[in-house]
Design a protein around this motif. Structure first.
Motif, PDB file in Angstrom:
ATOM      1  N   PHE A  43      78.057  35.566  26.619  1.00 24.45           N
ATOM      2  CA  PHE A  43      78.270  36.587  25.586  1.00 24.45           C
ATOM      3  C   PHE A  43      79.614  36.436  24.873  1.00 24.45           C
ATOM      4  O   PHE A  43      80.032  37.329  24.129  1.00 24.45           O
ATOM      5  N   LEU A  44      80.274  35.302  25.104  1.00 21.38           N
ATOM      6  CA  LEU A  44      81.542  35.033  24.421  1.00 21.38           C
ATOM      7  C   LEU A  44      81.269  34.441  23.047  1.00 21.38           C
ATOM      8  O   LEU A  44      81.701  33.347  22.701  1.00 21.38           O
ATOM      9  N   THR A  45      80.536  35.184  22.265  1.00 21.31           N
ATOM     10  CA  THR A  45      80.208  34.802  20.900  1.00 21.31           C
ATOM     11  C   THR A  45      80.287  36.053  20.041  1.00 21.31           C
ATOM     12  O   THR A  45      79.975  37.160  20.521  1.00 21.31           O
ATOM     13  N   PRO A  46      80.738  35.959  18.800  1.00 21.53           N
ATOM     14  CA  PRO A  46      80.864  37.151  17.962  1.00 21.53           C
ATOM     15  C   PRO A  46      79.526  37.874  17.822  1.00 21.53           C
ATOM     16  O   PRO A  46      78.510  37.258  17.481  1.00 21.53           O
ATOM     17  N   HIS A  47      79.530  39.184  18.094  1.00 23.69           N
ATOM     18  CA  HIS A  47      78.265  39.909  18.046  1.00 23.69           C
ATOM     19  C   HIS A  47      78.482  41.394  17.777  1.00 23.69           C
ATOM     20  O   HIS A  47      79.603  41.905  17.835  1.00 23.69           O
ATOM     21  N   PHE A  48      77.377  42.059  17.494  1.00 22.81           N
ATOM     22  CA  PHE A  48      77.370  43.501  17.260  1.00 22.81           C
ATOM     23  C   PHE A  48      76.674  44.213  18.407  1.00 22.81           C
ATOM     24  O   PHE A  48      75.664  43.746  18.934  1.00 22.81           O
ATOM     25  N   ASP A  49      77.230  45.374  18.774  1.00 21.65           N
ATOM     26  CA  ASP A  49      76.595  46.284  19.719  1.00 21.65           C
ATOM     27  C   ASP A  49      76.038  47.463  18.931  1.00 21.65           C
ATOM     28  O   ASP A  49      76.768  48.101  18.168  1.00 21.65           O
ATOM     29  N   PHE A  50      74.768  47.761  19.139  1.00 24.78           N
ATOM     30  CA  PHE A  50      74.154  48.942  18.537  1.00 24.78           C
ATOM     31  C   PHE A  50      73.746  49.873  19.686  1.00 24.78           C
ATOM     32  O   PHE A  50      72.649  49.762  20.239  1.00 24.78           O
ATOM     33  N   HIS A  51      74.666  50.768  20.077  1.00 27.51           N
ATOM     34  CA  HIS A  51      74.436  51.663  21.212  1.00 27.51           C
ATOM     35  C   HIS A  51      73.708  52.923  20.742  1.00 27.51           C
ATOM     36  O   HIS A  51      74.242  53.668  19.914  1.00 27.51           O
ATOM     37  N   PHE A  52      72.549  53.180  21.305  1.00 25.36           N
ATOM     38  CA  PHE A  52      71.852  54.444  21.065  1.00 25.36           C
ATOM     39  C   PHE A  52      72.116  55.326  22.287  1.00 25.36           C
ATOM     40  O   PHE A  52      71.512  55.173  23.343  1.00 25.36           O
ATOM     41  N   TYR A  53      73.064  56.259  22.117  1.00 23.49           N
ATOM     42  CA  TYR A  53      73.555  57.073  23.226  1.00 23.49           C
ATOM     43  C   TYR A  53      72.757  58.369  23.375  1.00 23.49           C
ATOM     44  O   TYR A  53      72.462  59.040  22.366  1.00 23.49           O
ATOM     45  N   ASN A  54      72.476  58.745  24.646  1.00 28.21           N
ATOM     46  CA  ASN A  54      71.962  60.079  24.882  1.00 28.21           C
ATOM     47  C   ASN A  54      73.047  61.049  25.317  1.00 28.21           C
ATOM     48  O   ASN A  54      72.756  62.211  25.616  1.00 28.21           O
ATOM     49  N   LEU A  55      74.309  60.610  25.300  1.00 27.65           N
ATOM     50  CA  LEU A  55      75.452  61.514  25.455  1.00 27.65           C
ATOM     51  C   LEU A  55      76.035  61.808  24.078  1.00 27.65           C
ATOM     52  O   LEU A  55      75.863  61.032  23.136  1.00 27.65           O
TER      53      LEU A  55
END
Length: 257
Positions: free
Chosen positions: A113-125
């Motif tokens: 995972f040491l590559t440029p990337h996006f996180d799209f977190h869908f949080y239930n908090l």
């Protein structure tokens, strides 16, 4: 990662339209919540048939993917690009509160995972609850989705991240075959935990994969013992719209409790 979200989200109700080809007798209503991020509009949305949510999604313009800084100093804890509220109908029917977007300029451990990337977190908090996650609670869930692992990662200068816990995010469970592999990842589905409970699901996608401007889908893991009132999807797809030059992240098949 250093950019802050720029504007308050606004919920918009769209026109009611009939459902075609689903066999449903209920009309479909779509509700949106949008926010400006790096001068691009990111929207979350939910499609409802009566009181039932049938689709959840987010619209992400390629302008945002192209504008993020190619190199930026790492901050700890990481700062979100944006936290976009979901429409109230999504929170009421699915228990999912908001979308948090992170730009990982240099990626992060473990190695694939040491590559440029996006996180799209869908949080239930809620946003406030997520800001309070400090990783002091080391409790891991009693079970994980099939094929998933919740590793403890040693990071130079930071010590051991138990369950790959990141402050203001939570622990990160990932497909074991990807964690132990050697090939750089392109896209995967992460499940987040804190205090032993599931708190988010996350399509994590490399910038290069998004810049391909093509459709893709990811298998959704079955997450057991969700908090009361929370429903995660069983299907995920990213659909590229060439006319609008944007992706539609679409989730369907919400599991009943």
């Amino acid at each position: 990662m250093d950019s802050r979200h720029a504007a308050a989200s606004v919920a918009l109700a769209l026109a009611v339209v009939p459902v075609i080809g689903t066999g449903s007798q209920e009309p479909r209503s779509v509700f949106r919540s949008c926010e400006a991020v790096l001068e691009q509009e990111v929207c979350t949305w939910v499609a409802m048939e009566g009181a039932t949510a049938v689709e959840l999604g987010a619209t992400v313009p390629l302008g945002l993917i192209e504008q993020v800084p190619a190199d930026a100093e790492m901050t700890w804890p990481p700062e979100e690009l944006a936290a976009v509220a979901l429409p109230p109908q999504a929170r009421a029917s699915l228990g999912i509160d908001h979308l948090g977007i992170n730009w990982e300029t240099h990626g992060h451990p473990p190695g694939p995972f040491l590559t440029p990337h996006f996180d799209f977190h869908f949080y239930n908090l809620t946003k406030r609850e997520i800001r309070a996650v400090d990783c002091s609670d080391k409790t891991k869930p009693s079970s994980l989705p099939s094929g998933y692992t919740l590793p403890d990662i040693e990071v130079e200068g930071m010590g051991t991240l138990v369950g790959l816990c990141v402050p203001r995010m939570g622990m990160h469970a990932m497909p074991e075959k990807e964690v132990t592999g050697s090939d750089p990842f392109t896209a995967t589905l992460v499940v987040g935990y804190y205090g032993g409970e599931a708190i988010f699901f996350e399509p994590m996608v490399s910038r290069d994969r998004l810049l391909e401007r093509s459709d893709f889908s990811l298998p959704m893991p079955v997450v057991g013992s969700l908090p009361a009132g929370v429903h995660y999807p069983t299907e995920f797809s990213a659909n590229y719209d060439a006319a609008q030059d944007e992706y539609r992240l679409v989730m369907r098949g919400f599991r009943p409790q």
